[in-house]
Write an enzyme that holds these catalytic residues in place. Structure first.
Site, mmCIF file in Angstrom:
data_model
loop_
_atom_site.group_PDB
_atom_site.id
_atom_site.type_symbol
_atom_site.label_atom_id
_atom_site.label_comp_id
_atom_site.label_asym_id
_atom_site.label_seq_id
_atom_site.Cartn_x
_atom_site.Cartn_y
_atom_site.Cartn_z
ATOM 1 N N GLU B 50 0.861 -1.182 0.000
ATOM 2 C CA GLU B 50 0.000 0.000 0.000
ATOM 3 C C GLU B 50 0.895 1.228 0.000
ATOM 4 O O GLU B 50 1.758 1.383 0.871
ATOM 5 C CB GLU B 50 -0.926 0.012 1.219
ATOM 6 N N ASP B 61 -5.841 10.184 9.426
ATOM 7 C CA ASP B 61 -4.531 9.705 9.831
ATOM 8 C C ASP B 61 -4.040 10.357 11.108
ATOM 9 O O ASP B 61 -4.341 11.515 11.385
ATOM 10 C CB ASP B 61 -3.514 9.939 8.711
ATOM 11 N N TYR B 176 -10.946 -3.918 3.553
ATOM 12 C CA TYR B 176 -10.006 -3.402 4.554
ATOM 13 C C TYR B 176 -10.814 -3.114 5.813
ATOM 14 O O TYR B 176 -11.623 -2.188 5.838
ATOM 15 C CB TYR B 176 -9.363 -2.136 4.007
#
Lengths: 407, 270
Positions: B50, B61, B176
Site C-alpha cells: 500500500e 490519519d 479493509y
C-alpha cells in the site's frame, strides 16, 4: 425595493437526500464516520419537526441569546457613503457577541437529545469556540475546542473566555496551524470518541448534514431580518451583504431571501493582501471546485491538489474552503461573491467605530467595507442590509498590534 | 476482471499464508528512496504494497502519517510523482500488487479519467480513497473499473449491516477492516475483539479480509493473522523509516522491521 416587486422565484437551494447542492456538498468522510453522520441526519430531521424541541430552541434564542436582534439604521455611515440607506443586522448584540451562538444553541440541544455527554468544536477566531463552550457549560457537558496555534496567539482573549467556561482548548500545531487544521484535529477526535461525543461544526461546511443543519440554525437571522424589513420599512432590502469564511452568517441571512428575485445577495470574502498576491482566503473568487473536509466545494489548492495556506487579518475568514451551498449559489448566479482586502476591512473597522459607536469584528468589517462601497453607488431610496455578524472586542489586541500600539 | 490482487490472494490461500501488507507514504523520507524500499519490503515478505499518496489534510490519519505526508509534499511528491514511483517499481517487479491509498482532492486535480488511465499504465492494481465512501465514488469508480483497477473499500466497527451489504457489493480485491474507532497509528487494537466483526463481514462478502490500524509489530500481527487474510502495517513502519539517513539504511530498517513480523505471522496463519 418595494414589496410589489418582491417576486418569488423558484430557486431551490435544498440539497438532495445525500446532501448534494447541484455538484457540491455530499458526504466525503471516512467509513468510521458514516454511521455517525447517518445518525446525526436522522436525529436532526426528527427533532427539527418536533414542536417541543423547536419551542425550546425558540425560547432559548429569545431568553438566553437575546433574539430578535434589531436591524439598525446606520445614519452617519449612510451619510458618509452618500447613497443608499445602510441598515445593520445586529448579530453583534447576541449573547457571546456573534451569530455563532444561533448554531451552537441548536446543535447543543440536539446533542442533548441524542444523549451525547461530550461536545467538541473547532474554532478560528474563537467565536464558535466560545459559543460552543457556552452551550456546553449551560448543558453541563464536557467540552474540548481545537484551535490552531497561530489563532491562539491572535485571539488570546477568546482562548481565556473558553477556559473560564470550563472548556479545554487544545492547540493544533499541524499544517498551517489555523482553522483548517483545527477542523482536521476535531474530526480525528470525533472518529476516536464517536460513541459519546457530539461534534459541533461551526460553519456551513463539512459532510452532510452539517451544511444544511448549520444553515437552518442560522436562518433565524434572515427570517427575522425579512420580517423586520417588512414591518419597519414596508420593503425588502435591495442588497444583502455578509462576509464569507465558511459562510454561515451569510447563508443565515441569505437563505430566507432566496426566493425574493429582486434582492441581490453579495458574499464578501477575505482578499487578504490582494487577490493577485495569492495571500488571501477567497476560495469562491479565486479558487476552484475540489473536495475538502467532507464536501465538494470551491477551495484553494495548488496544481497537485494540496490545500494551500490562506491569509486574512481576520482569523474567522482564514479558511481555504467554503460551504457547498455558496458554491452552488455562485454557479447558479443567485449570489455574487467579491473580495475585500485586510486594509479595506481595517478602515471599515475604524469607520464604523467612529461614526456609529459600534466596534465590528474584523470578519464583519469586510462586509461593512463592501456594503459601504455599494451603497455609495446606489440611490437614496434603496436599502443595503449588512449582516454585522459579530462584535470586535476580541480583535482589539490584533488591531493595536497592527498599528504598533502596545496595550 | 481479475488482477494481481486476486491472483496474489488466491496463491496465498492455496499456501495457507496470510498477506503481509505494509503501507508507506510515497516519497518519505526521500522521493528517491521509495522504489528501493518497496523492493526491500517485498524481499522481507510483503505480499501486497500500500502506497500512500500524500495529502495536506489527512483527517483519518494520526500524527505519524500526517508528518510523513507533509514531509513528502515539501519534497514535491504529487500524484504524478507517485505514479512515476509505481512505474519504476513495476519495471523490477511484475507480480506484487500495488494499492494507492489517499484522499480525493489530489485525484480531483489530476482528473478522474486521467488518473485511472495513468494509474493502470503505471501498474497500479487497487485504489483506496479514504475520504470517499462508495456512494460518492461516481465516475471515478467507473473509470477505475474500466481500467481493471480494484476499488478497495473500508469497513469500520461502526459500519452498519446495511452498509456492509452495499459496500460488499461494490468492493473488489479485498475488504479493509479498520480495527478500531480512531485514526491510524493509535494504540487501541484489541485483537481478541476482532473475531466477531470479521465473522459478520464474511456473511456478506467472499473477499479476503485485511485488518489495519494499530498493528505495531510481530505480536499484534500474529494475533490478527490468525483471524484475517491480510495484515496492514503503516504508522509503525513509517516510524522505523524515519531514522534512516540513506536509501540503503532505509532498506535495512524496513527489512529489520518486517522480517520478524513475517516470521511471527507464518507461525500462526489461518
Amino acid at each position: 425595493m418595494s414589496i410589489e416587486t418582491a417576486n418569488v422565484i423558484p430557486v431551490s437551494s435544498e440539497p438532495d437526500d445525500a446532501g448534494h447542492f447541484g455538484p457540491y456538498g455530499g458526504t466525503y468522510a471516512s467509513e468510521t464516520l458514516m454511521h455517525a453522520l447517518e445518525e446525526l441526519k436522522e436525529a436532526y430531521f426528527r427533532w427539527r419537526s418536533d414542536e417541543e424541541f423547536m419551542a425550546r430552541l425558540d425560547a432559548d434564542l429569545a431568553h438566553y441569546v437575546g433574539r430578535p436582534s434589531p436591524i439598525y439604521f446606520a445614519q452617519r455611515l449612510t451619510e458618509a457613503a452618500g447613497g443608499a440607506r445602510i441598515l445593520l443586522k445586529r448579530e453583534d448584540l447576541n449573547h457571546t457577541g456573534a451569530h455563532k451562538i444561533n448554531n451552537t444553541m441548536g446543535q447543543g440541544l440536539l446533542a442533548q437529545h441524542m444523549g451525547k455527554k461530550r461536545i467538541i468544536a473547532e474554532t478560528g477566531a474563537g467565536q464558535h469556540g466560545v459559543a460552543s463552550a457556552t452551550v456546553a457549560a449551560r448543558l453541563g457537558k464536557q467540552c474540548a475546542v481545537y484551535m490552531g496555534e497561530v489563532d491562539i496567539h491572535r485571539q488570546a482573549i477568546n482562548v481565556f473566555r473558553m477556559r473560564l467556561l470550563g472548556a479545554e482548548v487544545r492547540p493544533v500545531t499541524s499544517g498551517s496551524k489555523t482553522l483548517k487544521d483545527a477542523l482536521n484535529e476535531a474530526m480525528r477526535d470525533w472518529v476516536t470518541n464517536i460513541d459519546d461525543t457530539y461534534y459541533i461544526i461551526g460553519t456551513v461546511a463539512g459532510p452532510h448534514p452539517y451544511p444544511l443543519m448549520v444553515r437552518d440554525f442560522n436562518a433565524v437571522v434572515g427570517r427575522e431580518a425579512r420580517r423586520q424589513m417588512l414591518e419597519q420599512y414596508e420593503a425588502l432590502p435591495d442588497v444583502l451583504v455578509a462576509c464569507v469564511g465558511g459562510g454561515s452568517n451569510a447563508l443565515g441571512l441569505f437563505h430566507p431571501f432566496i426566493g425574493d428575485a429582486g434582492v441581490r445577495m453579495v458574499g464578501v470574502e477575505a482578499a487578504g493582501e490582494g487577490l493577485q498576491t495569492g495571500r488571501h482566503a477567497a476560495s469562491l473568487c479565486a479558487g476552484r471546485p475540489g473536495v475538502l473536509h467532507g464536501c465538494r466545494t470551491y477551495l484553494m489548492d495548488d496544481d497537485a491538489g494540496q490545500i494551500t495556506h490562506t491569509h486574512s487579518v481576520s482569523a474567522g475568514l482564514d479558511y481555504p474552503g467554503v460551504g457547498p451551498e455558496h458554491a452552488w449559489l455562485k454557479d447558479t448566479g443567485r449570489a455574487e461573491y467579491v473580495g475585500v482586502t485586510d486594509e479595506e476591512a481595517l478602515q471599515s473597522f475604524h469607520q464604523l467605530t467612529r461614526l456609529e459607536g459600534i466596534l465590528p469584528a474584523l470578519e464583519s468589517s469586510h462586509a461593512v467595507a463592501h456594503g459601504f462601497k455599494m451603497a455609495a453607488g446606489m440611490r437614496p431610496d434603496q436599502i443595503v442590509l449588512i449582516n454585522l455578524s459579530g462584535r470586535g472586542d476580541k480583535d482589539v489586541q490584533t488591531v493595536a498590534e497592527l498599528e504598533g500600539i502596545s496595550l | 476482471m481479475s488482477n494481481r490482487i486476486d491472483r496474489r490472494f488466491e496463491k496465498l490461500a492455496a499456501n495457507g499464508r496470510t498477506a503481509l501488507i505494509p503501507f508507506v507514504t510515497a516519497g518519505y523520507p526521500e522521493p528517491g528512496w521509495t522504489v528501493p524500499v518497496l523492493h526491500a519490503l517485498v524481499a522481507a515478505g510483503a505480499d501486497v504494497l500500500e502506497l500512500g499518496v500524500p495529502f495536506s489534510d489527512p483527517t483519518a490519519d494520526g500524527p505519524v502519517i500526517q508528518v510523513a505526508s507533509e514531509h513528502a509534499i515539501a519534497r514535491g511528491v504529487s500524484v504524478c510523482k507517485v505514479l512515476e514511483i509505481v512505474r519504476e517499481f513495476r519495471s523490477g517487479d511484475r507480480e506484487t500488487p500495488v494499492v494507492l491509498m489517499g484522499y480525493m482532492n489530489p485525484v480531483e486535480r489530476y482528473g478522474h479519467e486521467e488518473f485511472a488511465r495513468d494509474a493502470a499504465a503505471a501498474g497500479v492494481d487497487g485504489v483506496l480513497m479514504v475520504d470517499c465512501p462508495p456512494e460518492e465514488m461516481g465516475d471515478l469508480g467507473a473509470f477505475l473499473a474500466e481500467q481493471g483497477i480494484h476499488p478497495i473499500c473500508l469497513v469500520a466497527p461502526t459500519t452498519t449491516e446495511a452498509r456492509i451489504k452495499s459496500i460488499a457489493a461494490q468492493a473488489r480485491g479485498y475488504l479493509y477492516y479498520v480495527s478500531f474507532k480512531g485514526i491510524t497509528g493509535a494504540n487501541r487494537l484489541d485483537a481478541a475483539a476482532l473475531a466477531g466483526p470479521l465473522a459478520r463481514l464474511r456473511e456478506y462478502s467472499r473477499l479476503p479480509l485485511a485488518v489495519g490500524f494499530g498493528i505495531k509489530g510481530p505480536e499484534s500481527a500474529a494475533a490478527v493473522a490468525g483471524l484475517a487474510e491480510g495484515v496492514v502495517i503503516g504508522s509503525a513502519l513509517i516510524e522505523a523509516l524515519g531514522a534512516a539517513d540513506s536509501a540503503d539504511a532505509a532498506c535495512t530498517a524496513v527489512t529489520a522491521f518486517l522480517a520478524p513480523i513475517r516470521a511471527a505471522m507464518d507461525n500462526t496463519s489461518l
